[in-house]
Scaffold this motif. Structure first.
Motif, PDB file in Angstrom:
ATOM      1  N   CYS A 175       0.451  -0.786   0.136  1.00  0.00           N
ATOM      2  CA  CYS A 175      -0.280  -0.083   0.051  1.00  0.00           C
ATOM      3  C   CYS A 175       0.867   0.971   0.162  1.00  0.00           C
ATOM      4  CB  CYS A 175      -0.722  -0.294   1.835  1.00  0.00           C
ATOM      5  SG  CYS A 175      -1.837  -1.516   1.339  1.00  0.00           S
ATOM      6  N   ARG A 178       0.842   7.976  -2.439  1.00  0.00           N
ATOM      7  CA  ARG A 178       1.237   9.554  -2.968  1.00  0.00           C
ATOM      8  C   ARG A 178       2.127   8.595  -4.176  1.00  0.00           C
ATOM      9  NH1 ARG A 178       0.814  14.054  -0.254  1.00  0.00           N
ATOM     10  NH2 ARG A 178       1.407  13.865   2.062  1.00  0.00           N
ATOM     11  N   ILE A 201       2.008  -2.250   5.353  1.00  0.00           N
ATOM     12  CA  ILE A 201       1.787  -0.832   5.153  1.00  0.00           C
ATOM     13  C   ILE A 201       2.331  -0.087   6.367  1.00  0.00           C
ATOM     14  CG2 ILE A 201      -0.509   0.585   6.639  1.00  0.00           C
ATOM     15  CD1 ILE A 201      -1.690  -0.899   4.590  1.00  0.00           C
ATOM     16  N   GLY A 202       3.094   1.139   6.203  1.00  0.00           N
ATOM     17  CA  GLY A 202       3.967   2.049   5.940  1.00  0.00           C
ATOM     18  C   GLY A 202       3.099   2.298   7.927  1.00  0.00           C
ATOM     19  N   GLU A 204       3.350   6.175  10.355  1.00  0.00           N
ATOM     20  CA  GLU A 204       2.971   8.163  10.329  1.00  0.00           C
ATOM     21  C   GLU A 204       3.198   8.087   9.015  1.00  0.00           C
ATOM     22  OE1 GLU A 204       3.564   6.515  13.671  1.00  0.00           O
ATOM     23  OE2 GLU A 204       1.505   7.333  14.852  1.00  0.00           O
ATOM     24  N   GLY A 205       4.779   8.023   9.014  1.00  0.00           N
ATOM     25  CA  GLY A 205       5.853   8.686   8.284  1.00  0.00           C
ATOM     26  C   GLY A 205       5.931   8.429   6.816  1.00  0.00           C
ATOM     27  N   ARG A 229      -6.749   9.679  -1.163  1.00  0.00           N
ATOM     28  CA  ARG A 229      -6.317  10.123   0.310  1.00  0.00           C
ATOM     29  C   ARG A 229      -5.451   9.979   0.846  1.00  0.00           C
ATOM     30  NH1 ARG A 229     -12.234  11.227  -1.420  1.00  0.00           N
ATOM     31  NH2 ARG A 229     -12.095   8.819  -1.702  1.00  0.00           N
ATOM     32  N   LEU A 231      -4.667   7.815   3.766  1.00  0.00           N
ATOM     33  CA  LEU A 231      -5.146   7.592   4.510  1.00  0.00           C
ATOM     34  C   LEU A 231      -4.074   7.462   5.850  1.00  0.00           C
ATOM     35  CD1 LEU A 231      -6.646   4.893   2.741  1.00  0.00           C
ATOM     36  CD2 LEU A 231      -7.867   7.188   3.332  1.00  0.00           C
ATOM     37  N   ALA A 233      -2.673   5.345   9.257  1.00  0.00           N
ATOM     38  CA  ALA A 233      -1.678   3.245   8.654  1.00  0.00           C
ATOM     39  C   ALA A 233      -3.258   2.370   9.366  1.00  0.00           C
ATOM     40  CB  ALA A 233      -0.708   2.875   9.875  1.00  0.00           C
ATOM     41  N   ALA A 236      -6.435   2.723   6.388  1.00  0.00           N
ATOM     42  CA  ALA A 236      -5.382   1.879   4.882  1.00  0.00           C
ATOM     43  C   ALA A 236      -5.704   0.157   5.774  1.00  0.00           C
ATOM     44  CB  ALA A 236      -4.016   2.427   4.901  1.00  0.00           C
TER      45      ALA A 236
HETATM   46  N1  SAM Z   1       3.116  10.319   6.172  1.00  0.00           N
HETATM   47  C1  SAM Z   1       2.648   9.926   4.776  1.00  0.00           C
HETATM   48  C2  SAM Z   1       2.247  10.860   3.400  1.00  0.00           C
HETATM   49  O1  SAM Z   1       1.896  12.079   3.807  1.00  0.00           O
HETATM   50  O2  SAM Z   1       3.175  10.708   2.654  1.00  0.00           O
HETATM   51  C3  SAM Z   1       1.361   9.064   4.821  1.00  0.00           C
HETATM   52  C4  SAM Z   1       1.960   8.164   5.601  1.00  0.00           C
HETATM   53  S1  SAM Z   1      -0.175   6.722   6.059  1.00  0.00           S
HETATM   54  C5  SAM Z   1      -0.301   7.688   7.374  1.00  0.00           C
HETATM   55  C6  SAM Z   1       0.782   5.227   6.627  1.00  0.00           C
HETATM   56  C7  SAM Z   1       0.618   4.307   5.519  1.00  0.00           C
HETATM   57  O3  SAM Z   1      -0.830   4.225   4.695  1.00  0.00           O
HETATM   58  C8  SAM Z   1       1.043   4.286   4.286  1.00  0.00           C
HETATM   59  O4  SAM Z   1       2.555   4.246   4.353  1.00  0.00           O
HETATM   60  C9  SAM Z   1       0.495   3.846   3.357  1.00  0.00           C
HETATM   61  O5  SAM Z   1       0.884   2.203   3.722  1.00  0.00           O
HETATM   62  C10 SAM Z   1      -0.580   3.553   3.715  1.00  0.00           C
HETATM   63  N2  SAM Z   1      -1.133   3.796   2.554  1.00  0.00           N
HETATM   64  C11 SAM Z   1      -2.007   5.687   3.658  1.00  0.00           C
HETATM   65  N3  SAM Z   1      -2.940   6.449   2.624  1.00  0.00           N
HETATM   66  C12 SAM Z   1      -2.558   5.581   1.151  1.00  0.00           C
HETATM   67  C13 SAM Z   1      -2.815   5.722   0.004  1.00  0.00           C
HETATM   68  N4  SAM Z   1      -4.124   6.576  -0.476  1.00  0.00           N
HETATM   69  N5  SAM Z   1      -2.445   4.532  -1.308  1.00  0.00           N
HETATM   70  C14 SAM Z   1      -2.085   2.785  -0.383  1.00  0.00           C
HETATM   71  N6  SAM Z   1      -1.785   3.319   0.706  1.00  0.00           N
HETATM   72  C15 SAM Z   1      -2.062   4.080   1.737  1.00  0.00           C
END
Ligand code: SAM
Length: 255
Positions: A175, A178, A201-202, A204-205, A229, A231, A233, A236
């Protein structure tokens, strides 16, 4: 046939028993925590019926044989549902804030993952995960969601170590926020990504540039998008597992 019996017992409490085998007539002493729960929280009494499972031998009707100040003993009556194991889906997820990570474990179990592997990524802030506490959350979620198996929570480890020597047959639904990855639904509908699989799934950063690079070199990696959008973690993970379960998992078997 057995599973048809479940409706008659659906309102009974369900308790996980960490014993290797269940069989009719056997008596078991429950743990101190279960004793407290049954006696003080649920105010159960001797003679009450309940459901028990051990993650291997299906679900059983049981009776409280003894409920004293010190212990509770249950006696097994009959099997009321066959063992059913979750589809072979491994969750690879970086720890996030404690409460949110607890939610990730609970929801993964409810949604039918088989294994939850906490992984340390480059941007992971918290490098600890209390395996025992998280496993207890998975047990509670299995009790509540009527699973007959329990999702296994593994010890935390660096993502690189977990993916070194990764099974060639287990694709990893990566997942990627961006990124110009294809939508998860179109990837799963394509037919090339099936069980067994993992979902990654990664933190917060998000993933680092270096991780993006080496991950996308792995032949097992299948980059997907969960929409435009960004999301949290936990959101997601729930979204990805829902897509996986409905398209290549066991949701189509329901009913
Ligand atoms: N800090 C990152 C940024 O602003 O680009 C966002 C990380 S997000 C909070 C945490 C994880 O949720 C991501 O590493 C990814 O694995 C997953 N995730 C969140 N939104 C996603 C999306 N639209 N598509 C795919 N994975 C997503």
């Amino acid at each position: 046939m057995l599973d048809g019996m479940m409706a008659a017992y659906k309102n009974l409490l369900r308790i996980y028993m960490g014993v290797p085998d269940l069989s009719a007539g056997q008596e078991y002493t429950l743990t101190d925590g279960q004793h407290h729960y049954l006696k003080n929280v649920m105010r159960a009494e001797t003679g009450a019926s309940l459901r028990v499972f051990n993650g291997r031998n299906g679900e059983w009707l049981a009776e409280i044989k003894e409920l004293s100040k010190k212990k509770v003993i249950v006696s097994l009556i009959q099997k009321i549902a066959e063992q059913k194991n979750a589809p072979d889906i491994v969750v690879l997820a970086s720890p996030v804030k404690k409460e949110n990570f607890d939610i990730m474990v609970e929801k993964s179990c409810e949604l039918g993952a088989a294994v939850f592997q906490p992984v340390i990524c480059d941007h992971t802030i918290v490098h600890r995960a209390n395996q025992e506490r998280l496993q207890a959350i998975a047990v509670e979620a299995a009790e509540q969601s009527e699973r007959t198996d329990v999702m296994q929570v593994a010890e935390i480890a660096p993502l690189k170590d977990i993916l070194a020597g990764w099974d060639n047959k287990r694709r990893i639904v990566f997942c990627q926020e961006r990124a110009a990855a294809p939508a998860i639904a179109s990837v799963l509908a394509g037919g090339g990504v099936n069980l067994p699989l993992a979902v990654l799934i990664g933190p917060e950063g998000g993933f680092s540039a270096a991780e993006m690079e080496w991950l996308t070199q792995m032949p097992q990696i299948v980059p997907v998008s969960l929409g435009g959008r960004i999301l949290r973690a936990e959101t997601a993970l729930i979204a990805a597992l829902s897509c996986i379960q409905s398209m290549v998992g066991d949701w189509p078997d329901a009913g």
